[in-house]
Structure formats: structure tokens, C-alpha cells
Design a protein around this motif. Structure first.
Motif, short mmCIF file in Angstrom:
data_model
loop_
_atom_site.label_atom_id
_atom_site.label_comp_id
_atom_site.label_asym_id
_atom_site.label_seq_id
_atom_site.Cartn_x
_atom_site.Cartn_y
_atom_site.Cartn_z
N THR A 101 -5.04 -1.87 5.66
CA THR A 101 -4.35 -3.05 6.16
C THR A 101 -5.30 -3.98 6.90
OG1 THR A 101 -2.22 -1.92 6.30
CG2 THR A 101 -2.50 -3.84 7.70
N ALA A 153 -3.79 3.91 5.71
CA ALA A 153 -2.96 2.71 5.67
C ALA A 153 -3.44 1.69 6.70
CB ALA A 153 -1.50 3.07 5.92
N ASN A 181 3.48 -1.20 3.98
CA ASN A 181 2.99 0.16 3.81
C ASN A 181 4.16 1.08 3.46
OD1 ASN A 181 -0.03 0.24 4.76
ND2 ASN A 181 1.04 -1.12 6.18
N ASN A 182 4.15 1.61 2.23
CA ASN A 182 5.20 2.49 1.73
C ASN A 182 6.58 1.83 1.75
OD1 ASN A 182 3.40 4.55 1.16
ND2 ASN A 182 3.76 5.63 3.08
N HIS A 216 -1.62 7.94 7.13
CA HIS A 216 -1.36 6.83 8.04
C HIS A 216 -2.64 6.14 8.46
CE1 HIS A 216 0.13 4.72 11.68
NE2 HIS A 216 1.27 4.68 11.00
N ILE A 238 0.86 -1.19 0.00
CA ILE A 238 0.00 0.00 0.00
C ILE A 238 0.89 1.23 0.00
CG2 ILE A 238 -1.81 1.26 1.23
CD1 ILE A 238 -2.44 -1.47 2.62
#
Length: 487
Positions: A428, A424, A438-439, A421, A416
Motif C-alpha cells: 500500500t 499489505a 486490502n482484501n 498484513h 491487494i
């Protein structure tokens, strides 16, 4: 019986009960770099599997009683020797499976050593606090289960093999390892290393061979107590059917069709660079995010930047430091990848990148490929290609992105890319995957639980989860009364 690969001598026989064992049958190891035959390997059958399991069963009687500290010491010694031979191991595996030499030197082979160090150290701290139930003390322990059968694939043979071998040995199991027939050579070197480290005879055994013969005989043998397999869903079904007859606990990692989700609020440069990384190892990575899902408002911008980066990928001989991706592993696999691409084209899809073998290089080199907007349910979206083939779809809302991400029978991983945040965390929590980045991508620690949902596998390994699998976890209850005062 021995061959030289890139100046390194490799024994082509099995390793059973602390000695080399030959077979009447042979099979060829063919390098994907140039399709040259580089070794003539002993091909195991039910006969060699029987010998290996007998050796492992006999050795288990002593190995299971070996003190934790001694098992850990031996695993650290194996790691020491691996670290002293990283260059040799890297050279042999690159020649054998076509992955980048620079990756083997800097990342893969150091991780092989780390597999042994980590599980040796984790063994020494493995514990569960005692607890009381109505005055009765409860104690949790991990008892070695017996002979562990380990079957792993060719895309990272030594790393993926030792990821299972190390915790099995640390747990007190003995091991029969069937390496991949398309890249068997470093398993033989590992046997030499284990012997040099002082691992007792029969604790670690290697039987080479074809999956439908040696692998099938290993999976159905009633003498195994655990079976760890990494590979295809089709093969896993066959293994589960025969191992299930003996009620053998299984750990399966079976690949994926992972989503790579790009939101408009992401760091675009980071997203593009990370997406390019999905072509790593010529697309022969189970964790790869092969379904690029990009928010419509940045789709054109993302695609332009992605294509600019992708066309600069350097494909060629994996032994060259300048190479970014190498060949497919074998002629049958190369044709399988091309079959997916050509069927997609025949259905009306037009690749905006690649879409064919690399005619400049010939052999098993396939151009990085990208399709736009395959229809829902199409083969190229549904099935794992396991080659340098990505698809891109657009979405307009977070809800649509979740629906697209979960529109698969697999569930190994997800990526993702977002600057939010909270988004995310929301995403998730809703995506079906055993591992969510994430990132970032490919950040993996051996303390993590690893495994997949759906067709991506059964079970979790890593940290204590590995010991839970390779051991019989026992709870012992001690009453507060009935003990002699001197007892």
C-alpha cells in the motif's frame, strides 16, 4: 415537454431560476436496454448556460448568508424526498443508463440520499480549533466561493452528481449542473425534488445538453468559481484549457487502469469472488481493477476458479432481478469497447473468455472478456476500456508486482489480496493510487478523501476536503492588544 418513463413523469426541459425553460434545439435520450428513444430533451447552449449562471449568481448573494442550520435542514429535506421516491428514481435511471435495477434500489439511490444527509451533518460540525501564534489568536473559516459548475458522467449519473452537488450546496455555493447527455433524466427529477424541498430559486440549476455545446459553454464561463468534472482525460484537457483562462479551481476524476494484485497467501475464494466483481456495471466503473496481477504459483488455480465463476455471470435486461450485468451505455461506446477487443485480437492476443458481443442478446450487450499476458505497453493494458474487459498477468516477486502495478499513467485505485498484513502495508505504501483496498473492494465512506494520481485526476473530495474545494478557506488573526475594553 414531459414524458413517462416506467410510469414516472419526467420533465424534459431545463431547470433555471426555479422554473422550467425550454430550448429550440433537442437531443434524444436513448435507452441502452433496447436502443429505444425514450425522451426528447431540451438541448442547452451558451444562452441557457448564461441564464443559469446569472440565476445562480443572483441567488448566491442570499444563499451564502443562509445559516448553516437552515442549509442543513434543506439538504435533509431533499434526502427525505429522495428516500420516499427510491423506486421511481431507480426505475427511471435503469431505463436511462442500463445499470441494474436491483443495485439502484438497494445501493445507489439510498447513497444519493446519504450524499445530502452526510454533507448536511458534516457542515454543522465543520470546524478548526483556534490556535495562538505569539499571543495572536488564529481562526480558520470556510467562505462559500460562488457559483459551482458540476459536470458528471452517465455510469452512475444521480449518485455521482449529488456527490458533488450536496457538498457544494452545503458549503453555501450555488450550482449549475450539466448532466450527462447519455443519461439525463434523473437530474430533471432531482430539480423537482429540490424545489419541493424548498430550496430557493436559482440555488440549484440544471442545463441539459451535449458536452461540446452546453458543457463547453459552462466550463469557459467567467462567472463560475469552482468546476468539478468526472469523465475522460481528453475532455478534462479541454475543460482545463478554457477554465484555466479564468483561473477557476478544478476538481477532476478521470478514470483509471487499476491493478488487482493477488498474492499466493491470499484467501483464494475471496480473491476470485472479488475479481469477478470487477465486471460490475458491465465494466463501466472507473475504480475497477482491470489489470489482474496474479502470483505465478497460484496462477493456474486462480484462473480455473475465475473462469468457472465468470462463465456463470448472467447477462441480460437490467430490470430483471436475476441479471448480473447489463448493456453498454450507447452504440458509440459499445463500438469503442469492441474496437479495443478486436485490435487486441488482431495483435495476436486470444481471449480465454468472451472477446465479442453477446450475439444471443444482440443490441449493446458485450460478453465479459479476459485476455492473458498482453505485452507490456500494449493498448489493452495501457488505456482505459471502460467495458467488461480484464487482463491477467503473472508475477514472481513482490518487487515485480509493485513494478507491474505502477506501470500505468493512471492512479485512481488498487486492490491487494494477501493474507500477510505487513505485506499489505508495504504494498500500500508503494503503489501509486488515491484509494487502496486490502482484501476488499468498493468499501467507500464519505469521510474518506477520494481522488486519483496521474491521469486519474486532480484534487481530493470527501469530508472536509469537499468543503476545502467549494470554499475559500480563510485564516483570521486577532492581536492581543488594541481592543476597546467594551469591544
Amino acid at each position: 415537454m414531459r414524458t413517462r418513463i416506467e410510469g414516472v413523469e419526467v420533465d424534459t426541459r431545463h431547470w433555471i431560476a426555479g422554473r422550467r425553460v425550454d430550448s429550440a434545439a433537442r437531443f434524444q435520450s436513448i435507452s441502452p436496454i433496447d436502443e429505444a428513444v425514450i425522451a426528447d430533451m431540451a438541448a442547452g447552449s451558451a444562452i441557457e448556460i448564461e441564464q443559469a449562471i446569472e440565476a445562480a449568481s443572483s441567488a448566491f448573494k442570499r444563499w451564502k448568508r443562509t445559516a448553516r442550520e437552515e442549509r442543513a435542514r434543506l439538504l435533509h429535506r431533499i434526502a427525505d424526498i429522495i428516500e420516499s421516491r427510491i423506486e421511481a428514481l431507480a426505475q427511471v435511471e435503469t431505463r436511462d443508463n442500463g445499470s441494474l435495477l436491483r443495485s439502484h434500489r438497494r445501493r445507489v439511490m439510498p447513497r444519493v440520499a446519504m450524499n445530502f444527509r452526510f454533507f448536511a451533518d458534516w457542515l454543522l460540525q465543520l470546524d478548526h480549533p483556534d490556535f495562538d501564534v505569539r499571543g495572536h489568536r488564529n481562526h480558520v473559516s470556510w467562505d462559500p466561493s460562488g457559483v459551482a459548475a458540476i459536470i458528471t458522467p452517465w455510469n452512475a449519473p444521480l449518485m455521482l452528481g449529488t456527490w458533488r452537488i450536496a457538498p457544494a450546496l452545503a458549503a453555501g455555493c450555488t450550482v449549475v449542473y450539466k448532466p450527462p447527455e447519455w443519461a439525463p433524466l434523473t437530474a430533471s427529477l432531482l430539480a423537482d425534488i429540490a424545489a419541493e424541498a424548498g430550496l430557493p430559486d436559482g440555488v440549484f440549476n440544471v442545463v441539459q445538453g451535449i458536452g461540446r455545446e452546453a458543457g463547453a459553454a459552462l466550463a469557459r464561463h467567467p462567472g463560475i468559481r469552482r468546476l468539478s468534472f468526472t469523465g475522460s482525460v481528453a475532455t478534462a484537457r479541454q475543460i482545463a484549457a478554457v477554465a484555466g483562462a479564468n483561473l477557476v479551481p478544478l476538481s477532476f476524476e478521470l478514470g483509471g487502469k487499476s491493478p488487482f494484485v493477488v498474492f499466493a497467501d491470499c484467501d483464494l475464494e475471496l480473491a476470485v469472488n472479488t475479481a469477478i466483481g470487477q465486471y460490475d456495471n458491465a465494466g463501466q466503473v472507473c475504480l475497477a481493477g482491470t489489470r489482474l496481477l496474479v502470483e505465478e504459483s497460484i496462477r493456474d488455480q486462480f484462473l480455473e476458479a475465475f473462469l468457472a465463476k465468470a462463465t456463470a455471470i448472467r447477462q441480460g435486461d437490467p430490470r430483471d432481478e436475476a441479471t448480473d450485468i447489463g448493456p453498454q451505455i450507447s452504440r458509440p461506446h459499445f463500438e469503442r469497447v469492441d474496437g479495443f477487443v478486436q485490435r487486441a485480437i488482431a495483435s495476436g492476443l486470444k481471449p480465454v473468455l468472451g472477446g465479442a458481443p453477446n450475439r444471443d442478446l444482440g443490441g449493446l450487450y458485450y460478453r465479459p472478456t479476459l485476455f492473458l499476458d498482453p505485452p507490456a505497453g500494449s493498448e489493452i493494458l495501457r488505456d482505459e476500456v471502460f467495458g467488461p474487459v480484464l487482463c491477467l498477468q503473472g508475477f514472481r516477486s513482490e518487487e515485480e508486482a509493485i513494478a507491474l502495478a505502477n506501470d500505468t499513467e493512471y492512479g485512481l485505485a488498487a486492490v491487494i489480496m494477501t493474507g500477510d498484513h505487513e505485506r499489505a502495508k508495504r504494498f500500500t505504501s508503494q503503489v501509486s493510487a488515491g484509494l487502496v483496498w486490502n482484501n476488499c473492494f468498493f468499501v467507500r465512506d464519505l469521510r474518506q478523501a477520494f481522488g486519483g494520481n496521474g491521469k486519474s485526476g486532480i484534487g481530493r473530495e470527501g469530508g472536509t476536503w469537499s468543503f476545502d474545494f467549494y470554499c475559500d478557506v480563510k485564516n483570521s488573526v486577532y492581536a492581543p492588544v488594541g481592543w476597546r475594553k467594551d469591544g
